[in-house]
Design an enzyme around this catalytic site. Sequence first.
Site, short mmCIF file in Angstrom:
data_model
loop_
_atom_site.label_atom_id
_atom_site.label_comp_id
_atom_site.label_asym_id
_atom_site.label_seq_id
_atom_site.Cartn_x
_atom_site.Cartn_y
_atom_site.Cartn_z
N LYS A 43 0.84 -1.21 0.00
CA LYS A 43 0.00 0.00 0.00
C LYS A 43 0.87 1.25 0.00
O LYS A 43 0.53 2.26 -0.63
CB LYS A 43 -0.93 0.01 1.22
N LYS A 61 0.23 -9.94 -8.95
CA LYS A 61 -1.17 -10.38 -9.08
C LYS A 61 -1.92 -9.42 -10.00
O LYS A 61 -1.50 -8.27 -10.15
CB LYS A 61 -1.84 -10.49 -7.71
N LYS A 116 -5.96 -3.50 -10.44
CA LYS A 116 -6.98 -2.65 -11.06
C LYS A 116 -6.41 -1.69 -12.09
O LYS A 116 -7.10 -0.83 -12.58
CB LYS A 116 -7.73 -1.90 -9.95
P1 TYM Z 1 -9.43 -6.02 -2.37
O1 TYM Z 1 -10.38 -4.96 -2.66
O2 TYM Z 1 -7.97 -5.76 -2.58
O3 TYM Z 1 -9.78 -7.32 -3.18
C1 TYM Z 1 -11.09 -7.86 -3.11
C2 TYM Z 1 -11.07 -9.36 -3.25
O4 TYM Z 1 -10.53 -9.74 -4.52
C3 TYM Z 1 -9.47 -10.65 -4.32
N1 TYM Z 1 -8.45 -10.41 -5.34
C4 TYM Z 1 -7.92 -11.38 -6.08
N2 TYM Z 1 -8.14 -12.70 -6.14
C5 TYM Z 1 -7.45 -13.42 -7.04
N3 TYM Z 1 -6.53 -12.88 -7.88
C6 TYM Z 1 -6.28 -11.55 -7.86
N4 TYM Z 1 -5.41 -11.03 -8.70
C7 TYM Z 1 -6.98 -10.73 -6.94
N5 TYM Z 1 -6.97 -9.40 -6.66
C8 TYM Z 1 -7.89 -9.23 -5.68
C9 TYM Z 1 -8.93 -10.32 -2.93
O5 TYM Z 1 -8.20 -11.38 -2.37
C10 TYM Z 1 -10.20 -10.04 -2.18
O6 TYM Z 1 -10.81 -11.21 -1.75
N6 TYM Z 1 -9.03 -5.95 2.61
C11 TYM Z 1 -9.85 -6.40 1.53
C12 TYM Z 1 -11.29 -5.93 1.66
C13 TYM Z 1 -11.89 -6.26 2.97
C14 TYM Z 1 -12.31 -7.56 3.38
C15 TYM Z 1 -12.82 -7.38 4.72
C16 TYM Z 1 -12.30 -8.82 2.80
C17 TYM Z 1 -12.14 -5.39 3.97
N7 TYM Z 1 -12.70 -6.05 5.03
C18 TYM Z 1 -13.29 -8.45 5.43
C19 TYM Z 1 -12.79 -9.90 3.53
C20 TYM Z 1 -13.28 -9.72 4.85
C21 TYM Z 1 -9.28 -5.87 0.22
O7 TYM Z 1 -8.62 -4.84 0.20
O8 TYM Z 1 -9.63 -6.57 -0.88
#
Ligand code: TYM
Length: 333
Positions: free
Chosen positions: A112, A202, A205
């Site tokens: 981050k 990975k 966005k």
């Molecule tokens: P975030 O917004 O970065 O990503 C959301 C979800 O997408 C999955 N993800 C991926 N999975 C596979 N390959 C990829 N390249 C890839 N990029 C993203 C992430 O693993 C995630 O599941 N901290 C979290 C959001 C959050 C959250 C929570 C999740 C806040 N509170 C409580 C679960 C439970 C986040 O930033 O995800």
Amino acid sequence: MIKVFSGIRPSGKLHLGNYLGAIKNWVELQNEADQVIFMIADYHAITTPYDPKTYQQQIMDVVLDYLAAGVNPDKALLIRQSKVPQHTELAWIFNTISPIGWLDRLPTYKEKQDQIEESANPKAASWKNNMGILDYPVLMAADILIYKSNLIPVGNEQLKHLDVTNEIAKKFNYLFGEIFESTKPHLTEGAHILSLQDPKRKMSKTGDEGIALSDSPDEIIKKIKKAVTDSSKEIIFNTDSKPAVSNLITIYHLLSGQKIKKIEEMYEGKSYVEFKSDLAEVVVEFLKPFQEKYQELQKTPDYTTSVLTKSEEKAKVLANSTLKEVKEKMGLE
Ligand code: TYM
């Protein structure tokens, strides 16, 4: 009781990684679980540079992504994190029992910081080293534990955060009395979808690295054509020697339902060009009904808002009940 919880930051267009790592599994789990809550992590996403003027739109876009991908409001609550203030209240409480050492060694903390460095936002430097990026996993623990959730469908890079959630739950139980059970991740084959440009990263966005769920057929075809491949030309699945091609095969497999072995057989002796052209078709075909549903939903913003507000009212009742229990145990009530 199976209690599912997950969330996504509204920090840009959702991509195939988000879909295959998370939402696809949400949609499957919503039919099997006793309690299902999916969240837009709008308090998490303000820890990195963003534009307040477009933020509400970005949040609503993610809600439409959830609904268009098949999240069913009759089975799942759909909430905005900032509309259920009990999350941040519990996060403050958890802060007081979470050592900084659990947080500053997490890879996502460094990631981050890098994102802030690389951001095109003209005011990006003002986000540097903010407390929120350090504290991010504590808020995530609160998101999960406020509903006593125990099954968390996420992608790989969230696993360390779930470890922190379990550490916090254990420590709370030790200090103040048993309230929280441990949570388990729900991981599947799509848990680590890689960038189309650099298989060491990975899918994210940004730019050509990822395919957004809203990309047009032309954009998809272009991005897949430009996707990097590995040195030898066979189309085989081997994540060590052929990470880029294996990633493309995984996407093909998960979106088409074809077995990996079968895909290898289909493209034996064929070129990357043929494989990529078919993969582009698979992705375009898969996204077509999603995009149609998305456009339909855009016409009924009142429906979307009512799904959110109804869900948030129900979520507040659940969250209040946990918070009351927490406060009683802690001598705050
Ligand atoms: P975030 O917004 O970065 O990503 C959301 C979800 O997408 C999955 N993800 C991926 N999975 C596979 N390959 C990829 N390249 C890839 N990029 C993203 C992430 O693993 C995630 O599941 N901290 C979290 C959001 C959050 C959250 C929570 C999740 C806040 N509170 C409580 C679960 C439970 C986040 O930033 O995800």
